[in-house]
Design a protein around this motif. Structure first.
Motif, PDB file in Angstrom:
ATOM      1  N   ALA A  21       0.850  -1.191   0.000  1.00  0.00           N
ATOM      2  CA  ALA A  21       0.000   0.000   0.000  1.00  0.00           C
ATOM      3  C   ALA A  21       0.883   1.238   0.000  1.00  0.00           C
ATOM      4  O   ALA A  21       2.039   1.191   0.440  1.00  0.00           O
ATOM      5  N   GLN A  36      -4.916   8.912  11.968  1.00  0.00           N
ATOM      6  CA  GLN A  36      -5.701   8.256  10.926  1.00  0.00           C
ATOM      7  C   GLN A  36      -4.789   8.136   9.705  1.00  0.00           C
ATOM      8  O   GLN A  36      -4.383   9.142   9.122  1.00  0.00           O
ATOM      9  N   LYS A  38      -4.330   6.882   6.020  1.00  0.00           N
ATOM     10  CA  LYS A  38      -5.062   6.496   4.818  1.00  0.00           C
ATOM     11  C   LYS A  38      -4.119   5.732   3.900  1.00  0.00           C
ATOM     12  O   LYS A  38      -3.075   6.239   3.495  1.00  0.00           O
ATOM     13  N   LEU A  39      -4.485   4.479   3.581  1.00  0.00           N
ATOM     14  CA  LEU A  39      -3.659   3.594   2.763  1.00  0.00           C
ATOM     15  C   LEU A  39      -4.334   3.341   1.417  1.00  0.00           C
ATOM     16  O   LEU A  39      -5.511   2.969   1.375  1.00  0.00           O
ATOM     17  N   VAL A  41      -4.407   0.743  -1.100  1.00  0.00           N
ATOM     18  CA  VAL A  41      -3.994  -0.657  -1.188  1.00  0.00           C
ATOM     19  C   VAL A  41      -3.820  -1.013  -2.657  1.00  0.00           C
ATOM     20  O   VAL A  41      -4.737  -0.850  -3.468  1.00  0.00           O
ATOM     21  N   THR A  43      -4.000  -3.259  -4.978  1.00  0.00           N
ATOM     22  CA  THR A  43      -4.617  -4.493  -5.449  1.00  0.00           C
ATOM     23  C   THR A  43      -5.484  -4.144  -6.650  1.00  0.00           C
ATOM     24  O   THR A  43      -5.666  -2.979  -6.979  1.00  0.00           O
ATOM     25  N   GLN A  47      -8.043  -0.258  -3.520  1.00  0.00           N
ATOM     26  CA  GLN A  47      -8.900  -0.043  -2.356  1.00  0.00           C
ATOM     27  C   GLN A  47      -8.249   1.000  -1.467  1.00  0.00           C
ATOM     28  O   GLN A  47      -7.030   1.183  -1.510  1.00  0.00           O
ATOM     29  N   VAL A  48      -9.048   1.671  -0.673  1.00  0.00           N
ATOM     30  CA  VAL A  48      -8.528   2.649   0.278  1.00  0.00           C
ATOM     31  C   VAL A  48      -8.988   2.229   1.666  1.00  0.00           C
ATOM     32  O   VAL A  48     -10.178   2.006   1.892  1.00  0.00           O
ATOM     33  N   TYR A  49      -8.027   2.082   2.571  1.00  0.00           N
ATOM     34  CA  TYR A  49      -8.317   1.772   3.974  1.00  0.00           C
ATOM     35  C   TYR A  49      -7.864   2.955   4.811  1.00  0.00           C
ATOM     36  O   TYR A  49      -6.871   3.612   4.482  1.00  0.00           O
ATOM     37  N   THR A  50      -8.545   3.207   5.896  1.00  0.00           N
ATOM     38  CA  THR A  50      -8.069   4.164   6.891  1.00  0.00           C
ATOM     39  C   THR A  50      -7.964   3.421   8.204  1.00  0.00           C
ATOM     40  O   THR A  50      -8.954   2.889   8.706  1.00  0.00           O
ATOM     41  N   TRP A  51      -6.743   3.331   8.706  1.00  0.00           N
ATOM     42  CA  TRP A  51      -6.482   2.662   9.970  1.00  0.00           C
ATOM     43  C   TRP A  51      -6.095   3.716  10.999  1.00  0.00           C
ATOM     44  O   TRP A  51      -5.388   4.685  10.676  1.00  0.00           O
ATOM     45  N   MET A  65      -5.527  -6.190  15.260  1.00  0.00           N
ATOM     46  CA  MET A  65      -6.863  -5.690  14.951  1.00  0.00           C
ATOM     47  C   MET A  65      -7.801  -6.865  15.139  1.00  0.00           C
ATOM     48  O   MET A  65      -7.645  -7.889  14.453  1.00  0.00           O
TER      49      MET A  65
END
Length: 109
Positions: A21, A36, A38-39, A41, A43, A47-51, A65
């Motif tokens: 990512a 926060q 924001k990744l 990803v 693939t 895709q965008v994830y926020t961890w 997690m």
């Protein structure tokens, strides 16, 4: 070496490499000391994830997690970055290097 915006990371899930990512953004969370992250990803499809992570986790410390072990590993290119070419020498006005037009290349094919 701190991980920051535009860095590429490899996410390890359950101690196995899972996905690459790019870090798109890092902003403070409402909880002090947390971020926060924001990744993007890498693939298909993207895709965008926020961890929500603390600074040590952003920089590679393992965390969980929902009980699943996770770790982010910053990826560094095995080749040193190339020094950008300066298109105009100081004073003389001569060009350095070769400029290749992709448009001209297509016309010749």
């Amino acid at each position: 070496m701190a991980t920051t915006i535009n860095d590429i990371v490899l996410a390890h899930i359950e101690n196995k490499p899972a996905f690459y990512a790019r870090i798109e953004d890092i902003v403070p969370d409402v909880k002090p000391g947390w971020w926060q992250v924001k990744l993007l990803v890498l693939t298909v499809p993207l895709q965008v994830y926020t961890w929500i992570l603390d600074e040590s986790q952003v920089n590679g410390a393992p965390f969980t997690m929902s009980g699943t072990p996770i770790m982010l590993e910053k990826i560094v290119s095995p080749e040193p970055p190339e020094k950008p070419l300066d298109p105009v020498e100081k004073g003389g006005g001569e060009k350095k290097g070769n400029v290749v037009s992709l448009f001209d290349r297509k016309k010749n094919q």
